[in-house]
Design a protein around this motif. Structure first.
Motif, PDB file in Angstrom:
ATOM      1  N   ARG A   1       0.838  -1.200   0.000  1.00  8.18           N
ATOM      2  CA  ARG A   1       0.000   0.000   0.000  1.00  8.18           C
ATOM      3  C   ARG A   1       0.873   1.250   0.000  1.00  8.18           C
ATOM      4  NH1 ARG A   1      -5.289  -1.217   0.886  1.00  8.18           N
ATOM      5  NH2 ARG A   1      -5.714  -3.320   1.665  1.00  8.18           N
ATOM      6  N   ASP A   2       0.302   2.317  -0.553  1.00  9.40           N
ATOM      7  CA  ASP A   2       1.021   3.585  -0.520  1.00  9.40           C
ATOM      8  C   ASP A   2       0.785   4.255   0.834  1.00  9.40           C
ATOM      9  OD1 ASP A   2      -1.518   4.689  -0.610  1.00  9.40           O
ATOM     10  OD2 ASP A   2      -1.363   5.299  -2.711  1.00  9.40           O
ATOM     11  N   LEU A   3       1.313   5.435   1.020  1.00 12.71           N
ATOM     12  CA  LEU A   3       1.213   6.123   2.307  1.00 12.71           C
ATOM     13  C   LEU A   3      -0.215   6.518   2.671  1.00 12.71           C
ATOM     14  CD1 LEU A   3       4.445   8.293   2.106  1.00 12.71           C
ATOM     15  CD2 LEU A   3       4.075   6.142   3.343  1.00 12.71           C
ATOM     16  N   ASP A   4      -1.109   6.594   1.668  1.00 11.01           N
ATOM     17  CA  ASP A   4      -2.509   6.918   1.927  1.00 11.01           C
ATOM     18  C   ASP A   4      -3.342   5.668   2.241  1.00 11.01           C
ATOM     19  OD1 ASP A   4      -2.090   9.631   1.472  1.00 11.01           O
ATOM     20  OD2 ASP A   4      -2.392   9.384  -0.697  1.00 11.01           O
ATOM     21  N   GLY A   5      -2.726   4.485   2.182  1.00  6.58           N
ATOM     22  CA  GLY A   5      -3.440   3.243   2.469  1.00  6.58           C
ATOM     23  C   GLY A   5      -4.066   2.583   1.269  1.00  6.58           C
ATOM     24  N   ASN A   6      -3.853   3.146   0.076  1.00  9.65           N
ATOM     25  CA  ASN A   6      -4.405   2.560  -1.149  1.00  9.65           C
ATOM     26  C   ASN A   6      -3.464   1.483  -1.679  1.00  9.65           C
ATOM     27  OD1 ASN A   6      -6.592   4.412  -1.180  1.00  9.65           O
ATOM     28  ND2 ASN A   6      -5.208   5.962  -2.031  1.00  9.65           N
ATOM     29  N   ILE A   7      -4.048   0.424  -2.244  1.00 11.48           N
ATOM     30  CA  ILE A   7      -3.228  -0.622  -2.848  1.00 11.48           C
ATOM     31  C   ILE A   7      -2.508  -0.032  -4.047  1.00 11.48           C
ATOM     32  CG2 ILE A   7      -3.299  -2.818  -4.083  1.00 11.48           C
ATOM     33  CD1 ILE A   7      -5.654  -3.617  -2.313  1.00 11.48           C
ATOM     34  N   SER A   8      -1.197  -0.292  -4.111  1.00  6.06           N
ATOM     35  CA  SER A   8      -0.385   0.315  -5.157  1.00  6.06           C
ATOM     36  C   SER A   8       0.740  -0.624  -5.554  1.00  6.06           C
ATOM     37  CB  SER A   8       0.193   1.644  -4.652  1.00  6.06           C
ATOM     38  OG  SER A   8       1.105   2.159  -5.574  1.00  6.06           O
ATOM     39  N   ALA A   9       1.049  -0.679  -6.843  1.00  7.57           N
ATOM     40  CA  ALA A   9       2.154  -1.503  -7.321  1.00  7.57           C
ATOM     41  C   ALA A   9       3.483  -0.955  -6.806  1.00  7.57           C
ATOM     42  CB  ALA A   9       2.162  -1.549  -8.848  1.00  7.57           C
ATOM     43  N   GLU A  10       3.560   0.357  -6.645  1.00  8.78           N
ATOM     44  CA  GLU A  10       4.784   0.977  -6.140  1.00  8.78           C
ATOM     45  C   GLU A  10       4.694   1.251  -4.648  1.00  8.78           C
ATOM     46  OE1 GLU A  10       3.062   3.049  -8.634  1.00  8.78           O
ATOM     47  OE2 GLU A  10       3.867   1.767 -10.199  1.00  8.78           O
ATOM     48  N   GLY A  11       3.746   0.620  -3.964  1.00 12.53           N
ATOM     49  CA  GLY A  11       3.549   0.866  -2.540  1.00 12.53           C
ATOM     50  C   GLY A  11       4.770   0.475  -1.725  1.00 12.53           C
ATOM     51  N   THR A  12       4.893   1.099  -0.591  1.00  4.21           N
ATOM     52  CA  THR A  12       6.067   0.872   0.245  1.00  4.21           C
ATOM     53  C   THR A  12       5.746   0.108   1.517  1.00  4.21           C
ATOM     54  OG1 THR A  12       5.704   3.020   1.277  1.00  4.21           O
ATOM     55  CG2 THR A  12       7.232   2.932  -0.581  1.00  4.21           C
ATOM     56  N   VAL A  13       4.459   0.019   1.871  1.00  3.50           N
ATOM     57  CA  VAL A  13       4.077  -0.615   3.126  1.00  3.50           C
ATOM     58  C   VAL A  13       3.437  -1.968   2.828  1.00  3.50           C
ATOM     59  CG1 VAL A  13       2.691  -0.395   5.223  1.00  3.50           C
ATOM     60  CG2 VAL A  13       3.696   1.642   4.173  1.00  3.50           C
ATOM     61  N   TYR A  14       4.030  -3.032   3.346  1.00  3.36           N
ATOM     62  CA  TYR A  14       3.517  -4.386   3.158  1.00  3.36           C
ATOM     63  C   TYR A  14       2.256  -4.569   3.997  1.00  3.36           C
ATOM     64  CZ  TYR A  14       3.184  -9.426   3.976  1.00  3.36           C
ATOM     65  OH  TYR A  14       2.736 -10.713   4.097  1.00  3.36           O
ATOM     66  N   ASP A  15       1.203  -5.150   3.395  1.00  2.00           N
ATOM     67  CA  ASP A  15      -0.053  -5.406   4.097  1.00  2.00           C
ATOM     68  C   ASP A  15      -0.160  -6.909   4.359  1.00  2.00           C
ATOM     69  OD1 ASP A  15      -2.596  -5.658   5.073  1.00  2.00           O
ATOM     70  OD2 ASP A  15      -3.572  -4.599   3.426  1.00  2.00           O
ATOM     71  N   PRO A  16       0.092  -7.372   5.580  1.00  2.00           N
ATOM     72  CA  PRO A  16       0.071  -8.808   5.868  1.00  2.00           C
ATOM     73  C   PRO A  16      -1.334  -9.404   5.894  1.00  2.00           C
ATOM     74  CG  PRO A  16       0.453  -7.588   7.886  1.00  2.00           C
ATOM     75  CD  PRO A  16       0.450  -6.587   6.770  1.00  2.00           C
ATOM     76  N   ASP A  17      -2.374  -8.570   5.900  1.00  2.00           N
ATOM     77  CA  ASP A  17      -3.742  -9.064   5.976  1.00  2.00           C
ATOM     78  C   ASP A  17      -4.441  -9.143   4.620  1.00  2.00           C
ATOM     79  OD1 ASP A  17      -3.567  -9.232   8.760  1.00  2.00           O
ATOM     80  OD2 ASP A  17      -4.088  -7.117   8.978  1.00  2.00           O
ATOM     81  N   THR A  18      -3.703  -8.885   3.538  1.00  2.00           N
ATOM     82  CA  THR A  18      -4.297  -8.871   2.204  1.00  2.00           C
ATOM     83  C   THR A  18      -3.411  -9.648   1.243  1.00  2.00           C
ATOM     84  OG1 THR A  18      -5.168  -6.664   2.679  1.00  2.00           O
ATOM     85  CG2 THR A  18      -5.218  -7.375   0.393  1.00  2.00           C
TER      86      THR A  18
END
Length: 135
Positions: A109-126
């Motif tokens: 996810r990106d910094l706004d919480g949206n799923i993103s290919a270039e996201g920096t934050v790993y979402d372990p629940d998705t």
């Protein structure tokens, strides 16, 4: 100019012209029929492929509902053991004609919480699940 006429009253030119016109229409109808049959078989294959892909997504949801940790990253096929589904080696052969591959991957996810290919934050629940069918 005189045309030779047979006993029925038609000349050889008229008969030849009628046969030529009939042949042209017959060939056109024949090719139109072949094209329709070809398109019909392509539609059937595409529809069956779409149904197998949808089945792959539904089974993945079923696996997720049983235990989220069973959604392991990578390419998977499907197998049914008893009354439950499980992942198997990919690609999965269906009817010796179709091949199905289910790809499970992590989501960022990106910094706004949206799923993103270039996201920096790993979402372990998705998890991202893709179902691909080829033939």
């Amino acid at each position: 100019m005189k045309f030779l006429r047979n006993k029925s009253g038609f000349s050889l030119v008229e008969i030849t012209l009628a046969i030529a016109i009939f042949s042209i229409f017959s060939v056109g109808i024949f090719y139109l029929s072949l094209d329709t049959i070809s398109r019909d078989s392509k539609v059937v294959l595409s529809t069956e492929g779409l149904l197998y892909a949808q089945e792959g997504l539904e089974v993945s949801r079923n696996i997720r509902d049983r235990n989220f940790l069973l959604l392991t990253n990578g390419d998977h096929g499907l197998t049914q053991s008893g009354s439950s589904w499980a992942f198997a080696q990919a690609p999965e052969s269906i009817d010796s004609f179709y091949e199905r591959t289910i790809t499970v991957s992590d989501v960022y996810r990106d910094l706004d919480g949206n799923i993103s290919a270039e996201g920096t934050v790993y979402d372990p629940d998705t998890k991202k699940v893709e179902s691909e069918v080829t033939w």
